[in-house]
Scaffold this motif. Sequence first.
Motif, PDB file in Angstrom:
ATOM      1  N   GLU A  25       0.813  -1.213   0.000  1.00 54.24           N
ATOM      2  CA  GLU A  25       0.000   0.000   0.000  1.00 54.24           C
ATOM      3  C   GLU A  25       0.849   1.267   0.000  1.00 54.24           C
ATOM      4  N   GLN A  26       2.126   1.134   0.337  1.00 57.40           N
ATOM      5  CA  GLN A  26       3.000   2.303   0.419  1.00 57.40           C
ATOM      6  C   GLN A  26       4.052   2.318  -0.688  1.00 57.40           C
ATOM      7  N   ILE A  27       3.846   1.504  -1.713  1.00 54.95           N
ATOM      8  CA  ILE A  27       4.818   1.401  -2.801  1.00 54.95           C
ATOM      9  C   ILE A  27       4.247   2.011  -4.070  1.00 54.95           C
ATOM     10  N   GLY A  28       5.099   2.709  -4.789  1.00 57.99           N
ATOM     11  CA  GLY A  28       4.761   3.212  -6.115  1.00 57.99           C
ATOM     12  C   GLY A  28       5.796   2.697  -7.101  1.00 57.99           C
ATOM     13  N   VAL A  29       5.370   2.413  -8.320  1.00 53.38           N
ATOM     14  CA  VAL A  29       6.287   1.869  -9.322  1.00 53.38           C
ATOM     15  C   VAL A  29       5.977   2.493 -10.663  1.00 53.38           C
ATOM     16  N   GLU A  30       7.012   2.722 -11.476  1.00 49.71           N
ATOM     17  CA  GLU A  30       6.801   3.288 -12.799  1.00 49.71           C
ATOM     18  C   GLU A  30       5.924   2.369 -13.640  1.00 49.71           C
ATOM     19  N   ARG A  31       5.139   2.998 -14.515  1.00 49.42           N
ATOM     20  CA  ARG A  31       4.236   2.236 -15.374  1.00 49.42           C
ATOM     21  C   ARG A  31       5.034   1.242 -16.223  1.00 49.42           C
ATOM     22  N   VAL A  79      13.249   2.319 -10.266  1.00 52.70           N
ATOM     23  CA  VAL A  79      11.906   2.519 -10.834  1.00 52.70           C
ATOM     24  C   VAL A  79      10.818   2.320  -9.788  1.00 52.70           C
ATOM     25  N   VAL A  80      11.229   2.146  -8.525  1.00 51.42           N
ATOM     26  CA  VAL A  80      10.268   1.881  -7.455  1.00 51.42           C
ATOM     27  C   VAL A  80      10.411   2.937  -6.367  1.00 51.42           C
ATOM     28  N   ARG A  81       9.288   3.448  -5.908  1.00 55.73           N
ATOM     29  CA  ARG A  81       9.255   4.343  -4.754  1.00 55.73           C
ATOM     30  C   ARG A  81       8.718   3.530  -3.571  1.00 55.73           C
ATOM     31  N   ALA A  82       9.595   3.210  -2.639  1.00 56.69           N
ATOM     32  CA  ALA A  82       9.222   2.322  -1.547  1.00 56.69           C
ATOM     33  C   ALA A  82       9.792   2.827  -0.234  1.00 56.69           C
ATOM     34  N   ALA A 137      -0.228  -9.075  -6.586  1.00 55.08           N
ATOM     35  CA  ALA A 137       0.441  -7.828  -6.199  1.00 55.08           C
ATOM     36  C   ALA A 137       0.722  -6.970  -7.419  1.00 55.08           C
ATOM     37  N   ALA A 138       1.177  -7.597  -8.524  1.00 54.11           N
ATOM     38  CA  ALA A 138       1.442  -6.836  -9.749  1.00 54.11           C
ATOM     39  C   ALA A 138       0.172  -6.207 -10.283  1.00 54.11           C
ATOM     40  N   LYS A 144      -3.141   0.631  -9.147  1.00 53.47           N
ATOM     41  CA  LYS A 144      -2.781   1.889  -8.481  1.00 53.47           C
ATOM     42  C   LYS A 144      -2.265   2.904  -9.494  1.00 53.47           C
ATOM     43  N   ASN A 145      -1.410   2.439 -10.412  1.00 51.51           N
ATOM     44  CA  ASN A 145      -0.896   3.350 -11.437  1.00 51.51           C
ATOM     45  C   ASN A 145      -2.013   3.847 -12.329  1.00 51.51           C
TER      46      ASN A 145
END
Length: 227
Positions: A25-31, A79-82, A137-138, A144-145
């Motif tokens: 829930e706290q992770i962002g990843v490039e498209r 490429v990941v914001r974690a 998860a993916a 989310k993206n």
Amino acid sequence: VETEARTLAKILNSVSGGLFPSVLEQIGVERGFETALGAALGDDLEASLDESAPAHWRAAAVVSGDPALPEGVRSLASVVRAPAQLGRRLAQIGVVELAEGDRLQAQLAAGQRLVSKAGALWRWDGYRASADAPTAAAQRLAQKNRLAELDAQAADAGGKVREAEAGQQAAAAALTGAVEAERLARQAWRDRQRDAAAAQDALQRAERAAAEIATRRAALEESRQRL
């Protein structure tokens, strides 16, 4: 756009929360890298950051003695914001093209792994997994993206709607003004028509009066000649 965004938000909310929210829930990843992250971490993404949870992530900062990835391979961390707790793990996962994985696997140090955007996995100990269907998860990361994109599209579309509404209001006001101007112009045209009719009547009366005067003048002239 808003309907799709509400649907995605409902789906994401239905699997989030709980006593120990997952680190996902706290992770962002490039498209485009959602599948790669899901393949690289798998069920570990469901662990919490709360140390009171049965399975959780603890702080593990990158240290200078950690081995480097094979030359030319970028880490998944790029490429990941974690959260910082995942920093060391992400730094030891490389992102490669599918055709390069088998060759580079032999260069991996203990604990390292490689992953392709499609989800193929190569591990330092010789383990190899081909790309398969995206993990749950993916799929959630992709959703989310997509939700973030939809929010941006909704904001942009909302601005365009407001501009269009303002333009419509301006056009409606202009139309109202044009209709009123037309009404006034038609009224003025009718007034001029009446004025023209009245002037025509006056002209005809003047012509008749002039003819009568000419007739009387001729009669008077005749009388004068006789006298």
